[in-house]
Design an enzyme around this catalytic site. Sequence first.
Site, PDB file in Angstrom:
ATOM      1  N   ASP A   1      23.363  62.388  51.254  1.00 49.41           N
ATOM      2  CA  ASP A   1      22.343  62.527  50.229  1.00 49.41           C
ATOM      3  C   ASP A   1      21.319  61.398  50.375  1.00 49.41           C
ATOM      4  OD1 ASP A   1      21.972  63.965  47.338  1.00 49.41           O
ATOM      5  OD2 ASP A   1      21.304  61.873  47.272  1.00 49.41           O
TER       6      ASP A   1
ATOM      7  N   LYS B   1      20.204  59.526  48.247  1.00 44.52           N
ATOM      8  CA  LYS B   1      20.502  58.363  47.419  1.00 44.52           C
ATOM      9  C   LYS B   1      21.459  57.382  48.100  1.00 44.52           C
ATOM     10  CE  LYS B   1      20.353  61.201  43.323  1.00 44.52           C
ATOM     11  NZ  LYS B   1      20.686  62.353  44.194  1.00 44.52           N
TER      12      LYS B   1
ATOM     13  N   TYR C   1      18.228  76.524  44.442  1.00 40.23           N
ATOM     14  CA  TYR C   1      19.123  77.638  44.153  1.00 40.23           C
ATOM     15  C   TYR C   1      19.730  78.250  45.406  1.00 40.23           C
ATOM     16  CZ  TYR C   1      17.769  76.912  39.400  1.00 40.23           C
ATOM     17  OH  TYR C   1      17.597  76.331  38.170  1.00 40.23           O
TER      18      TYR C   1
ATOM     19  N   PHE D   1      23.694  77.654  46.981  1.00 41.81           N
ATOM     20  CA  PHE D   1      24.891  76.952  46.530  1.00 41.81           C
ATOM     21  C   PHE D   1      25.222  75.724  47.387  1.00 41.81           C
ATOM     22  CE2 PHE D   1      29.475  76.384  45.663  1.00 41.81           C
ATOM     23  CZ  PHE D   1      29.396  76.282  44.287  1.00 41.81           C
ATOM     24  N   HIS D   2      25.401  74.597  46.726  1.00 41.15           N
ATOM     25  CA  HIS D   2      25.742  73.348  47.407  1.00 41.15           C
ATOM     26  C   HIS D   2      26.645  72.524  46.508  1.00 41.15           C
ATOM     27  CE1 HIS D   2      22.085  72.679  45.040  1.00 41.15           C
ATOM     28  NE2 HIS D   2      22.445  71.410  44.926  1.00 41.15           N
TER      29      HIS D   2
END
Lengths: 334, 334
Positions: B179, B181, B250, B252-253
Amino acid sequence: MSLQTLIPKFEFEQVLDSNPQTKTMALLGKIESKPAIITVEKTNFTFDESLEGVLPQGRKCDSEFSCINAIDKISTITENDIYHWGLCTLQQDIEKNPTAKLNLIWPATEVHIRKYTQQQFHLVEETPEVYEKYVVPYIETMVGDRIKWVRNILHEGAEADRVVYNDLDKENGFILLPDMKWDGLNLDALYLVAIVYREDIRSLRDLNPSRQQWLKDVSLKIRKAVSSSYNHQILPDELRLFIHYQPSYYHFHIHVVNITHQGLGDGIAAGKAILVEDVIEQLNYLGPKGFKNKTISYAIGENHDLWKNGLKEVQNKRLKELGLPTELPAGEFE
Amino acid sequence: MSLQTLIPKFEFEQVLDSNPQTKTMALLGKIESKPAIITVEKTNFTFDESLEGVLPQGRKCDSEFSCINAIDKISTITENDIYHWGLCTLQQDIEKNPTAKLNLIWPATEVHIRKYTQQQFHLVEETPEVYEKYVVPYIETMVGDRIKWVRNILHEGAEADRVVYNDLDKENGFILLPDMKWDGLNLDALYLVAIVYREDIRSLRDLNPSRQQWLKDVSLKIRKAVSSSYNHQILPDELRLFIHYQPSYYHFHIHVVNITHQGLGDGIAAGKAILVEDVIEQLNYLGPKGFKNKTISYAIGENHDLWKNGLKEVQNKRLKELGLPTELPAGEFE
């Protein structure tokens, strides 16, 4: 002895914990041969506080340490189109712009050391069977005198000066207090706890459809009470109401935070915190036994008595069944 | 132009956001008459990094800026028995011990400004009817080209150098990426995203019992894959797997973080994040339509398009029915 005398005597032994998100560190060492724990936390940036509560447009950046005025040296890391990254040092002043908060516990006990030491956490699945076999006996040891302090608050007037709101109704009543984690001032970080008067609900597991309407009523009353207690500067739908599983004490209570509140660590996270609205909603499906019938997954630390007395074995058995390893590979950290 | 040239030209206008938990601040101003956003974040404390990964007992505190060696001036706030509170300044060095990270966006657009501006959040209840009426049409606008970047990752090799793990199975496969972050280094802060290959699940609402086993299989595969990708330095049960509702895209994760990771702000909180294990478990009760049939409560910001296009009116109606106020009392902040 003052901090100024004690800190220079600190003989470092180990880092107990370090958190890059909150910029905190906990160190263990000795002062005069007795255990000492130092915790340090960087301070937030200042801007002229006399203007707090005024619309942002009115804010000035004119004090010497306010906003970017404190920036001293700058070094560039990289630049890409409109994005620039760098590092900087800041002008400091022990009175007006200190860089860190510093706490010392000395002499520290074993309990202090355990509290400040980072633990390993595991995600466990607590089935109804595991609840009956391990958690119910644990809860039995955690009630009675262990939560006398809760009854002191509810019935003996303890901490009366901290009470924000008190609804004495035996069935639907609760007492609202600031949580220890809140400074009591900054509404952005508002954190209260509502402890209910009824004593027949020890945890989430004791909630079933017969208590759904009660929980709806209580949560609505909490939203109204908090909002009016703070002069409607925070609206009822700007609150996040949640409960913990496992809770730290087994007398039903609801955590109430400003919905914008961030950085509560584990306490607000999925896998520990459950939204009250979701609890109410799930009571539509769970059948007459309610949460007694459910498998509940949550994070638990290795220092928790439940982990040490049963859940560790349950977890190891489950991981083996799933074909997952249960410990770090040998020799990795030797 | 370098940061060293640009920052001194910054003309302050307002504080967009300030977070005392993470010690961050975002400022809006102008540089050469064009909008500029400065974000600053205090750095964490350093200890000698050459010893990372060694058992804590082996850690030394011998560099000039490591542990408490950087402490310069100290002032005492208060002392009570074994507890001592104070403030301090720290020795700084722009190379070896900078005090803050500094980002500049210049020239900044309206979208940047909105992104860095603190918004009001509300807790909403999304009933199945509200989902059909407002959320489904919104999702229609958010798929297609809007998530082309996701298909680029899955099928076109975009960001291939960042991929941690890739399971190409059409049905049960997923791609694992760090990610944004996460710095990609500190395993305590591990944060990955698993994007599944199948395209027929847009959000939590599309999960029903026929997909329960699939979700079980995928989550177990993720736990194994992450653990082995990082050489089992993090165990499969030391991960927190969750999904967001509403998600930011939208397709799926699943979010995957180290279970000890704190301070992810709203992203890990009850009322936004839902534990994958809890999703799987709830599919036992929700009936054949699964999450399409449920009322889901979550926090939403006033900048979200769903709030602006429908949910605000739904919320106002609901609050009125509950006898709750829908706005701050007039005149309070004028």
